[in-house]
Design a protein around this motif. Sequence first.
Motif, mmCIF file in Angstrom:
data_model
loop_
_atom_site.group_PDB
_atom_site.id
_atom_site.type_symbol
_atom_site.label_atom_id
_atom_site.label_comp_id
_atom_site.label_asym_id
_atom_site.label_seq_id
_atom_site.Cartn_x
_atom_site.Cartn_y
_atom_site.Cartn_z
ATOM 1 N N ASP A 181 0.847 -1.191 0.000
ATOM 2 C CA ASP A 181 0.000 0.000 0.000
ATOM 3 C C ASP A 181 0.883 1.241 0.000
ATOM 4 N N TYR A 182 0.556 2.186 -0.876
ATOM 5 C CA TYR A 182 1.382 3.397 -0.967
ATOM 6 C C TYR A 182 1.266 4.230 0.302
ATOM 7 N N GLU A 183 2.431 4.561 0.859
ATOM 8 C CA GLU A 183 2.478 5.449 2.017
ATOM 9 C C GLU A 183 2.095 6.863 1.574
ATOM 10 N N SER A 184 1.458 7.608 2.472
ATOM 11 C CA SER A 184 1.052 8.976 2.135
ATOM 12 C C SER A 184 1.388 9.931 3.272
ATOM 13 N N VAL A 185 1.503 11.211 2.930
ATOM 14 C CA VAL A 185 1.717 12.277 3.921
ATOM 15 C C VAL A 185 0.764 13.415 3.619
ATOM 16 N N ASP A 186 0.300 14.058 4.681
ATOM 17 C CA ASP A 186 -0.467 15.306 4.543
ATOM 18 C C ASP A 186 0.496 16.468 4.734
ATOM 19 N N VAL A 187 0.552 17.360 3.763
ATOM 20 C CA VAL A 187 1.421 18.538 3.853
ATOM 21 C C VAL A 187 0.547 19.773 4.047
ATOM 22 N N ARG A 188 0.709 20.421 5.194
ATOM 23 C CA ARG A 188 -0.078 21.615 5.502
ATOM 24 C C ARG A 188 0.826 22.843 5.461
ATOM 25 N N PHE A 189 0.413 23.860 4.695
ATOM 26 C CA PHE A 189 1.090 25.158 4.661
ATOM 27 C C PHE A 189 0.242 26.148 5.460
ATOM 28 N N SER A 190 0.871 26.826 6.402
ATOM 29 C CA SER A 190 0.215 27.916 7.131
ATOM 30 C C SER A 190 1.057 29.168 6.924
ATOM 31 N N TYR A 191 0.449 30.204 6.353
ATOM 32 C CA TYR A 191 1.180 31.407 5.953
ATOM 33 C C TYR A 191 0.518 32.607 6.604
ATOM 34 N N ASP A 192 1.292 33.364 7.410
ATOM 35 C CA ASP A 192 0.667 34.484 8.116
ATOM 36 C C ASP A 192 0.999 35.821 7.470
ATOM 37 N N ILE A 193 0.432 36.892 8.037
ATOM 38 C CA ILE A 193 0.503 38.204 7.407
ATOM 39 C C ILE A 193 1.908 38.794 7.453
ATOM 40 N N ASN A 194 2.776 38.258 8.337
ATOM 41 C CA ASN A 194 4.146 38.747 8.424
ATOM 42 C C ASN A 194 5.111 37.927 7.581
ATOM 43 N N GLY A 195 4.568 37.033 6.735
ATOM 44 C CA GLY A 195 5.428 36.288 5.831
ATOM 45 C C GLY A 195 6.110 35.090 6.463
ATOM 46 N N ILE A 196 5.521 34.541 7.517
ATOM 47 C CA ILE A 196 6.072 33.342 8.137
ATOM 48 C C ILE A 196 5.292 32.138 7.614
ATOM 49 N N LEU A 197 6.007 31.219 6.995
ATOM 50 C CA LEU A 197 5.406 30.004 6.449
ATOM 51 C C LEU A 197 5.752 28.823 7.348
ATOM 52 N N GLU A 198 4.718 28.173 7.882
ATOM 53 C CA GLU A 198 4.909 26.952 8.661
ATOM 54 C C GLU A 198 4.500 25.766 7.805
ATOM 55 N N VAL A 199 5.350 24.770 7.740
ATOM 56 C CA VAL A 199 5.062 23.561 6.981
ATOM 57 C C VAL A 199 4.954 22.399 7.965
ATOM 58 N N ASP A 200 3.794 21.782 8.021
ATOM 59 C CA ASP A 200 3.565 20.611 8.868
ATOM 60 C C ASP A 200 3.342 19.403 7.975
ATOM 61 N N VAL A 201 4.069 18.321 8.247
ATOM 62 C CA VAL A 201 3.933 17.097 7.463
ATOM 63 C C VAL A 201 3.529 15.967 8.407
ATOM 64 N N ARG A 202 2.421 15.315 8.099
ATOM 65 C CA ARG A 202 1.931 14.180 8.914
ATOM 66 C C ARG A 202 2.044 12.893 8.106
ATOM 67 N N VAL A 203 2.765 11.907 8.667
ATOM 68 C CA VAL A 203 2.838 10.587 8.039
ATOM 69 C C VAL A 203 1.558 9.851 8.418
ATOM 70 N N ASN A 204 0.711 9.614 7.444
ATOM 71 C CA ASN A 204 -0.641 9.140 7.756
ATOM 72 C C ASN A 204 -0.690 7.747 8.367
ATOM 73 N N SER A 205 0.257 6.869 8.031
ATOM 74 C CA SER A 205 0.198 5.498 8.558
ATOM 75 C C SER A 205 0.638 5.412 10.014
ATOM 76 N N THR A 206 1.456 6.385 10.476
ATOM 77 C CA THR A 206 1.966 6.338 11.851
ATOM 78 C C THR A 206 1.488 7.506 12.704
ATOM 79 N N GLY A 207 0.999 8.572 12.078
ATOM 80 C CA GLY A 207 0.595 9.757 12.820
ATOM 81 C C GLY A 207 1.759 10.637 13.213
#
Length: 561
Positions: free
Chosen positions: A429-455
Amino acid sequence: MILGIDLGTTNSLAAVWRDGKAELIPNHFGDFLTPSVVGFSDEKEIIVGKLAKERLMTHPDVTQSQFKRFMGTSQKLSLGYKTYSAEELSAFVLKKLVEDAEIYLGEKVEEVIISVPAYFNDEQRAATKLAGQLAGIKVERIINEPSAAALALHQSKQTDATYLIIDFGGGTLDVSVVDAFLNVIEIVTVAGDNHLGGEDFTQVIVDDFFRAWPGIKEKMTSSNLAQLYQEADKVKQQLDHHDTAGFKIMMDKEFFSYQLTNKRYLALTKPLLKRIEMPLKRVLRDAQLTLDDISDVILVGGNTKMPLVRQYLSYLLKRKVSVSINQDQAIALGCGVMAGIKERQSDIKDMVLTDICPFTLGIEIVDGEFSPIIERNTVLPSSRVETYYATRYGQEFIDIQIYQGERMKAAENLHLGGLQVMIPKNMADYESVDVRFSYDINGILEVDVRVNSTGEMHQKVFLRDHQQLSEEEIAEKRQHLASLKHHPRESERYQLLLSRANRFYEDALGDDRKRLSMWIRAFEEVVAKQNPREITQASDQLEWQLDAFEKYHSQGGFDDF
């Protein structure tokens, strides 16, 4: 106190929020516009603004302008035997504006808000913030120039409307759709061209002069070239009011003349004017609006003063465009409004400015393609998530490379950085990740990556200064810049007059040269006595003489053509 600064390609201005309104700050000469020019004096002192601009033609090897175009790049610019980055040169301008503001207001500037073209990418915004750090100034907020113009406009009109704001300055073009209602300014869409401005219109005149005189370019000294650009800029301004304009420059005791008609100027600048069309179409398309939905067209930036530009915009927009606010001052006034908002001033604290992400943010996927996560023109702050899969059996990690831009191929966009995420060995089964970008008004980019099979979670934060200097490197550069001797403020006026008189002397011949020589010697004798009252009187007299000299020759010069 918070100071708002419009850090421009050609000129810079500063403003504060005081007594219920945005107030422009005059510089040492009483002018609101401070030329964005930096140089060294004959005494190896740093000079900024009007005096540096005056020496741009006579001392081009130790003077620099238009460095804003190189913000966020590795380009080095020379001042004599030393080289500086655009951020370092901008730091001198920022420091000068802050010093003038503190003297005028009698208060300490604690923080500055700096405006940038809406279409500046993260590298350019980071470079602007770095310029403030190098100047020893706290910079928490960068504001888009059209946003600043909208703030200034809404303060003056106080009506609900949808504006098309065209900000066309010395080095950049920004086009924005802005909604204004009640106490809310909402930036809807932005587009632009970071390499199109008034200086390009000057350049076409310079290029045409070289075509008129083949082979002359190779013979010109840096001083000749600086004089040519100055004369070309004058022709550009004269064509606003005359059908024909021209100039003469002297090289090796020989005069070279040039004439330009408005008809030919239109033909020469047609490719530049055509480049305005694409950003206009994009902002309307992205906003899903037609020209009929636009309440008013607002022109900002010095280049919109040109009748040629206004006529072309009227043609494109199918309506007459006019100037309803001061093109040079609007952005600085908006920065002053923003300063009041940030200071939580009681009479403006409820005003809200919503900004947007000017470029798309995403990651590189299979075959080097770019996968968008936060699309351009998304209202900030924003948080979006996408799911991605491993692409082959046996894969044990996923490489997340982050880019900013609009091109289909990731490598053709701006690379912001990356992180590597370990995954369980990819089998049936293909492993997957959720990639979340959070970008605020001061130009700070947060990247959160969740490995879906392990959390399992992985996080990385990208600041707008993600590829900038370390704190130690910034401190070292600040120390170097601070160690440079700055030109004494009290001598700026008479040094400016002497530079101007010497420039006229270099151009003059015969009796004119004798007359100028007499004025210069008389003035220098007064300055040598160091009596402030006498210097002021002599400065007033020399300024009057030089103004009359320049007016006489500018009016009489065209009879020769």
